[in-house]
Design an enzyme around this catalytic site. Structure first.
Site, PDB file in Angstrom:
ATOM      1  N   ARG A 227       0.844  -1.193   0.000  1.00  0.00           N
ATOM      2  CA  ARG A 227       0.000   0.000   0.000  1.00  0.00           C
ATOM      3  C   ARG A 227       0.882   1.246   0.000  1.00  0.00           C
ATOM      4  O   ARG A 227       1.908   1.280   0.699  1.00  0.00           O
ATOM      5  CB  ARG A 227      -0.895   0.025   1.251  1.00  0.00           C
ATOM      6  CG  ARG A 227      -2.056  -0.948   1.219  1.00  0.00           C
ATOM      7  CD  ARG A 227      -3.127  -0.521   0.219  1.00  0.00           C
ATOM      8  NE  ARG A 227      -4.315  -1.358   0.260  1.00  0.00           N
ATOM      9  CZ  ARG A 227      -4.546  -2.383  -0.565  1.00  0.00           C
ATOM     10  NH1 ARG A 227      -3.668  -2.711  -1.487  1.00  0.00           N
ATOM     11  NH2 ARG A 227      -5.670  -3.066  -0.472  1.00  0.00           N
ATOM     12  N   HIS A 275      -1.870   0.554  -9.636  1.00  0.00           N
ATOM     13  CA  HIS A 275      -2.534  -0.370  -8.692  1.00  0.00           C
ATOM     14  C   HIS A 275      -3.305  -1.473  -9.433  1.00  0.00           C
ATOM     15  O   HIS A 275      -4.505  -1.641  -9.258  1.00  0.00           O
ATOM     16  CB  HIS A 275      -3.482   0.397  -7.748  1.00  0.00           C
ATOM     17  CG  HIS A 275      -3.824  -0.366  -6.508  1.00  0.00           C
ATOM     18  ND1 HIS A 275      -3.988   0.231  -5.272  1.00  0.00           N
ATOM     19  CD2 HIS A 275      -4.025  -1.684  -6.295  1.00  0.00           C
ATOM     20  CE1 HIS A 275      -4.297  -0.689  -4.377  1.00  0.00           C
ATOM     21  NE2 HIS A 275      -4.323  -1.878  -4.982  1.00  0.00           N
TER      22      HIS A 275
HETATM   23  P1  NDP Z   1      -2.122 -11.619   4.663  1.00  0.00           P
HETATM   24  O1  NDP Z   1      -2.916 -11.005   5.759  1.00  0.00           O
HETATM   25  O2  NDP Z   1      -2.421 -13.010   4.242  1.00  0.00           O
HETATM   26  O3  NDP Z   1      -0.565 -11.577   5.039  1.00  0.00           O
HETATM   27  C1  NDP Z   1       0.051 -10.488   5.631  1.00  0.00           C
HETATM   28  C2  NDP Z   1       1.477 -10.862   5.998  1.00  0.00           C
HETATM   29  O4  NDP Z   1       2.134  -9.704   6.480  1.00  0.00           O
HETATM   30  C3  NDP Z   1       1.554 -11.910   7.104  1.00  0.00           C
HETATM   31  O5  NDP Z   1       2.597 -12.813   6.850  1.00  0.00           O
HETATM   32  C4  NDP Z   1       1.884 -11.077   8.340  1.00  0.00           C
HETATM   33  O6  NDP Z   1       2.612 -11.752   9.332  1.00  0.00           O
HETATM   34  C5  NDP Z   1       2.723  -9.993   7.732  1.00  0.00           C
HETATM   35  N1  NDP Z   1       2.722  -8.789   8.581  1.00  0.00           N
HETATM   36  C6  NDP Z   1       1.692  -7.952   8.846  1.00  0.00           C
HETATM   37  N2  NDP Z   1       2.089  -6.964   9.651  1.00  0.00           N
HETATM   38  C7  NDP Z   1       3.392  -7.179   9.908  1.00  0.00           C
HETATM   39  C8  NDP Z   1       4.359  -6.496  10.676  1.00  0.00           C
HETATM   40  N3  NDP Z   1       4.069  -5.375  11.361  1.00  0.00           N
HETATM   41  N4  NDP Z   1       5.610  -7.008  10.732  1.00  0.00           N
HETATM   42  C9  NDP Z   1       5.908  -8.140  10.051  1.00  0.00           C
HETATM   43  N5  NDP Z   1       5.047  -8.832   9.301  1.00  0.00           N
HETATM   44  C10 NDP Z   1       3.788  -8.349   9.224  1.00  0.00           C
HETATM   45  O7  NDP Z   1      -2.239 -10.634   3.435  1.00  0.00           O
HETATM   46  P2  NDP Z   1      -2.176 -10.971   1.873  1.00  0.00           P
HETATM   47  O8  NDP Z   1      -0.925 -11.735   1.603  1.00  0.00           O
HETATM   48  O9  NDP Z   1      -3.461 -11.542   1.406  1.00  0.00           O
HETATM   49  O10 NDP Z   1      -2.087  -9.490   1.267  1.00  0.00           O
HETATM   50  C11 NDP Z   1      -1.039  -8.614   1.633  1.00  0.00           C
HETATM   51  C12 NDP Z   1      -1.331  -7.207   1.131  1.00  0.00           C
HETATM   52  O11 NDP Z   1      -1.132  -7.121  -0.273  1.00  0.00           O
HETATM   53  C13 NDP Z   1      -2.766  -6.713   1.297  1.00  0.00           C
HETATM   54  O12 NDP Z   1      -3.034  -6.311   2.623  1.00  0.00           O
HETATM   55  C14 NDP Z   1      -2.790  -5.538   0.337  1.00  0.00           C
HETATM   56  O13 NDP Z   1      -2.353  -4.366   0.981  1.00  0.00           O
HETATM   57  C15 NDP Z   1      -1.771  -5.930  -0.728  1.00  0.00           C
HETATM   58  N6  NDP Z   1      -2.423  -6.208  -2.016  1.00  0.00           N
HETATM   59  C16 NDP Z   1      -2.097  -5.407  -3.090  1.00  0.00           C
HETATM   60  C17 NDP Z   1      -2.678  -5.623  -4.309  1.00  0.00           C
HETATM   61  C18 NDP Z   1      -2.272  -4.811  -5.489  1.00  0.00           C
HETATM   62  O14 NDP Z   1      -2.889  -4.946  -6.554  1.00  0.00           O
HETATM   63  N7  NDP Z   1      -1.241  -4.014  -5.394  1.00  0.00           N
HETATM   64  C19 NDP Z   1      -3.680  -6.680  -4.515  1.00  0.00           C
HETATM   65  C20 NDP Z   1      -3.937  -7.465  -3.343  1.00  0.00           C
HETATM   66  C21 NDP Z   1      -3.333  -7.212  -2.146  1.00  0.00           C
HETATM   67  P3  NDP Z   1       2.020 -13.037  10.109  1.00  0.00           P
HETATM   68  O15 NDP Z   1       1.951 -14.131   9.059  1.00  0.00           O
HETATM   69  O16 NDP Z   1       2.992 -13.324  11.139  1.00  0.00           O
HETATM   70  O17 NDP Z   1       0.658 -12.630  10.600  1.00  0.00           O
HETATM   71  C1  OXD Z   2      -6.707  -5.539  -2.902  1.00  0.00           C
HETATM   72  C2  OXD Z   2      -6.138  -4.641  -3.901  1.00  0.00           C
HETATM   73  O1  OXD Z   2      -6.457  -5.348  -1.696  1.00  0.00           O
HETATM   74  O2  OXD Z   2      -6.567  -4.701  -5.081  1.00  0.00           O
HETATM   75  O3  OXD Z   2      -7.426  -6.470  -3.282  1.00  0.00           O
HETATM   76  O4  OXD Z   2      -5.242  -3.871  -3.594  1.00  0.00           O
END
Ligand code: NDP
Ligand code: OXD
Length: 312
Positions: A227, A275
């Site tokens: 993000r 995005h």
């Molecule tokens: P998940 O919730 O499955 O995974 C998040 C990961 O981040 C977990 O491994 C978590 O750790 C880790 N994490 C969160 N906070 C911290 C922190 N403070 N320190 C260390 N590790 C942290 O999310 P997704 O994989 O499904 O998606 C990730 C992000 O991708 C979404 O939130 C979104 O912002 C972005 N995204 C962007 C898109 C785009 O088109 N650009 C499309 C889709 C998503 P733990 O496993 O230990 O909980």
């Molecule tokens: C999502 C994105 O979070 O598109 O799905 O960024």
């Protein structure tokens, strides 16, 4: 007679029609509606939205689950939602595949110096650069969630030396897994291409800053697909201008859309996309949501249930 159950969809209406077909096929007992066709508001038990309507507790007094139509949930104001309302983020095969494609493309492009060749082409400069093997390139993914792990599985198959970092400890085959603040420095020090797949929370806002960049090896690159507010723009530009960072591939910015005068647009070492790294695919998303509704009915945990205290 059982009370009608409405699933209300409030997001892109064209995609909503595909959701409607899937619900008709697999869950015909549910009254699927696309915003603003709410029907009887007190029958609305489930809502899928990118931005929920204001005052959802008053509007939909019998709401039982809020589904995000995307993977992120940072667009929700949790304080404005009923405290006990379960919130579910999108974990579906289409969005995962899209992210794997985008990040693999970005990492391969960086690995094979494509940005340098684009710049050389502008100068009509025929100048081969040394080709490294994938095994000599160390990729590190911030976030080992549904997207980070899938991306790493693909990058490992290409032969990159892969690592991941997350809050809690994970085990991913072929990937060196780091966890917590205490291991962040070691993770960054071994990373040539850093991919950010962290959710936006209070602890990740401003995370991609000068202090973090300084811990990467000189010449490292960034792929930012998390993000926009996770990045500190001035720090990124300074690190690129100083040559400490080589290239940045940015799919997310703050704000979005990025204003035309923003320096990212014209920076020679920044590649921007609007995005689009990945998008929820309506057909597979609706199937996953129906599966989650069945789980909810059986009293089982739903896939992608958000921990509101952590913010993701
Ligand atoms: P998940 O919730 O499955 O995974 C998040 C990961 O981040 C977990 O491994 C978590 O750790 C880790 N994490 C969160 N906070 C911290 C922190 N403070 N320190 C260390 N590790 C942290 O999310 P997704 O994989 O499904 O998606 C990730 C992000 O991708 C979404 O939130 C979104 O912002 C972005 N995204 C962007 C898109 C785009 O088109 N650009 C499309 C889709 C998503 P733990 O496993 O230990 O909980
Ligand atoms: C999502 C994105 O979070 O598109 O799905 O960024």
């Amino acid at each position: 007679m059982t009370a009608p159950v409405t699933f209300l969809y409030k997001s892109d209406p064209v995609r909503g029609r595909i959701w409607a077909e899937v619900f008709q096929r697999h869950a015909p007992e549910i009254d699927f509606r696309i915003w603003p066709d709410v029907g009887n508001a007190s029958s609305v038990r489930y809502l899928a939205a990118w931005e929920p309507p204001a005052d959802i507790a008053e509007r939909f007094p019998n709401l039982q689950v809020l589904f995000s139509s995307g993977a992120g949930v940072d667009q929700f104001d949790f304080a404005a939602l009923p405290p006990d309302l379960p919130v579910v983020r999108m974990v579906e095969p289409g969005i995962i595949r899209g992210m794997v494609e985008y990040v693999t493309h970005a990492v391969l492009g960086l690995h094979r110096d494509m940005a340098a060749y684009r710049r050389q082409q502008k100068q009509a400069a025929w100048k081969p650069l040394q080709v490294k093997t994938a095994a000599e390139r160390r990729v590190g993914v911030l976030g080992l969630g549904s997207l980070g792990q899938a991306v790493l599985t693909q990058l490992t198959a290409f032969g990159f030396e892969c690592a991941g970092w997350s809050r809690s400890r994970h085990a991913v085959e072929g990937v060196q897994c780091f966890a917590g603040e205490g291991e962040l420095g070691a993770f960054l020090a071994r990373t040539d291409v850093l991919v950010c797949l962290l959710p936006l929370t209070d602890s990740t806002r401003g995370f991609l800053n000068a202090k973090l960049f300084a811990q990467l090896p000189r010449g490292a690159s960034l792929v930012q697909v998390g993000r926009g507010p996770q990045g500190v723009d001035a720090d990124l530009i300074a690190a690129l201008d100083a040559g400490h960072l080589g290239e940045a591939v940015l799919d997310v910015t703050e704000p979005e859309p990025l204003p035309p005068e923003h320096p990212f647009w014209r920076h020679p070492h920044i590649q921007l996309t609007p995005h689009i790294a990945s998008m929820t695919q309506p057909s597979s998303a609706a199937e996953v949501v129906i599966d989650n509704l069945r789980r909810f009915d059986r009293g089982e945990a739903m896939l992608g249930l958000v921990d509101r205290a952590r913010g993701y």
